[in-house]
Design an enzyme around this catalytic site. Sequence first.
Site, mmCIF file in Angstrom:
data_model
loop_
_atom_site.group_PDB
_atom_site.id
_atom_site.type_symbol
_atom_site.label_atom_id
_atom_site.label_comp_id
_atom_site.label_asym_id
_atom_site.label_seq_id
_atom_site.Cartn_x
_atom_site.Cartn_y
_atom_site.Cartn_z
ATOM 1 N N SER A 82 0.811 -1.215 0.000
ATOM 2 C CA SER A 82 0.000 0.000 0.000
ATOM 3 C C SER A 82 0.846 1.266 0.000
ATOM 4 O O SER A 82 0.392 2.327 -0.433
ATOM 5 C CB SER A 82 -0.916 0.031 1.220
ATOM 6 O OG SER A 82 -0.132 -0.015 2.406
ATOM 7 N N GLY A 87 -1.660 -4.288 1.449
ATOM 8 C CA GLY A 87 -1.656 -5.540 2.207
ATOM 9 C C GLY A 87 -0.647 -6.561 1.734
ATOM 10 O O GLY A 87 -0.403 -7.562 2.413
ATOM 11 N N ASN A 142 4.250 -5.506 5.787
ATOM 12 C CA ASN A 142 3.094 -6.349 6.100
ATOM 13 C C ASN A 142 3.464 -7.799 6.399
ATOM 14 O O ASN A 142 2.580 -8.628 6.636
ATOM 15 C CB ASN A 142 2.098 -6.352 4.930
ATOM 16 C CG ASN A 142 1.490 -4.984 4.685
ATOM 17 O OD1 ASN A 142 1.186 -4.258 5.616
ATOM 18 N ND2 ASN A 142 1.334 -4.629 3.419
ATOM 19 N N ASP A 170 -2.600 7.350 9.761
ATOM 20 C CA ASP A 170 -3.002 6.260 10.650
ATOM 21 C C ASP A 170 -1.773 5.622 11.269
ATOM 22 O O ASP A 170 -1.802 4.464 11.695
ATOM 23 C CB ASP A 170 -3.837 5.212 9.899
ATOM 24 C CG ASP A 170 -3.051 4.589 8.754
ATOM 25 O OD1 ASP A 170 -3.577 3.669 8.103
ATOM 26 O OD2 ASP A 170 -1.914 5.025 8.495
ATOM 27 N N HIS A 180 0.296 4.681 7.062
ATOM 28 C CA HIS A 180 0.211 5.204 5.701
ATOM 29 C C HIS A 180 0.521 6.692 5.663
ATOM 30 O O HIS A 180 0.087 7.459 6.527
ATOM 31 C CB HIS A 180 -1.174 4.935 5.125
ATOM 32 C CG HIS A 180 -1.471 3.473 4.995
ATOM 33 N ND1 HIS A 180 -2.297 2.797 5.864
ATOM 34 C CD2 HIS A 180 -1.009 2.541 4.120
ATOM 35 C CE1 HIS A 180 -2.344 1.509 5.523
ATOM 36 N NE2 HIS A 180 -1.566 1.327 4.469
#
Lengths: 181, 229
Positions: B48, B75, B105, B193, B196
């Site tokens: 991402s 992801g 991830n 967040d 990101h």
Amino acid sequence: MVQLLQQYEIWRELFSPLHALNFGIGGDTTRHVLWRLKNGELENIKPKVIVVWVGTNNHENTAEEVAGGIEAIVQLINTRQPQAKVIVLGLLPRGEKPNPLRQKNAKVNQLLKVSLPKLANVQLLDTDGGFVHSDGAISCHDMFDFLHLTGGGYAKICKPLHELIMQLLEETPEEKQTTLA
Amino acid sequence: MSQGDSNPAAIPHAAEDIQGDDRWMSQHNRFVLDCKDKEPDVLFVGDSMVQLLQQYEIWRELFSPLHALNFGIGGDTTRHVLWRLKNGELENIKPKVIVVWVGTNNHENTAEEVAGGIEAIVQLINTRQPQAKVIVLGLLPRGEKPNPLRQKNAKVNQLLKVSLPKLANVQLLDTDGGFVHSDGAISCHDMFDFLHLTGGGYAKICKPLHELIMQLLEETPEEKQTTLA
């Protein structure tokens, strides 16, 4: 869907001037949102309008349960924030081609169309956005991963949403101060 | 331990459609189609961190003019990227530069395994795209406050710093970005967040990245055509 909106220019153009806050968290289900609203995210504030957009991540629930979860959120808001007018956004179609999740999300919207009018101070904004083309496909120009909206995709949703918010803000009786910055 | 059966992070694996809308495969198929239609000079591949970059204005300003394609899928782990690169996403194209950004991830793998997975990706690219110069971006810190994942990602970067120089045509771009403040905190103005990047956060990474890409593009021997649109 809520969280990412704040990363695009359209947030600053349409919603920042309305003194808007964005409490979106990626991946949240109705359960997460309910918990957050019960645990501080409705304290010390008195918004005139509250926009709720959640449900597409409720993979372990049926459409009926998801609609019920959204209704529970609205009822909680009605209790804690009786002055607030609530806008519930319909769940968008997802996936590049027709698939069960599209039907599920559409079913949630249908159920809400029937149930929300029975609650106070809330309306459903089920903007189609025209995302599904005649061949049943969704374009990556609207949803870059066939779930999350691009700037262009958001523009299609935000136009009617902004209009509705403006309408509701103007209807607010007391405190006729200029809310636009 | 860099590739093969001994490193789980280096075993190619397609994502399963658990949710029911098959989005991962849709995105992969679209990338394979892009390879047939387009002639990118620069290819971005990863998770991402790569995918979201294309949604910000900075992509259009800095990378679109370089004929760049974005093959990021949110992801993704090293296993997913390996599978995608082996199954069409390196076909029919001949990019001059390939940017790889993946690993954050890989929750089921150790730092050593993640580094090994990234090395496997670089080796695959070396084999299929020997002309391409590879830039591996270091994993960014994550989380609002210090936590084990920050240490893990930093460890991956340290390992790559040692191992990548042994491979051909690749360099590590470990831009700190200055995301971690003196009190150990990361701001939501850089990472909305705490994982990101915001537009501002991307700007800090993309400046050195863009410079490096420009440098590598200029070094490309044959085809001294103007690559800038």
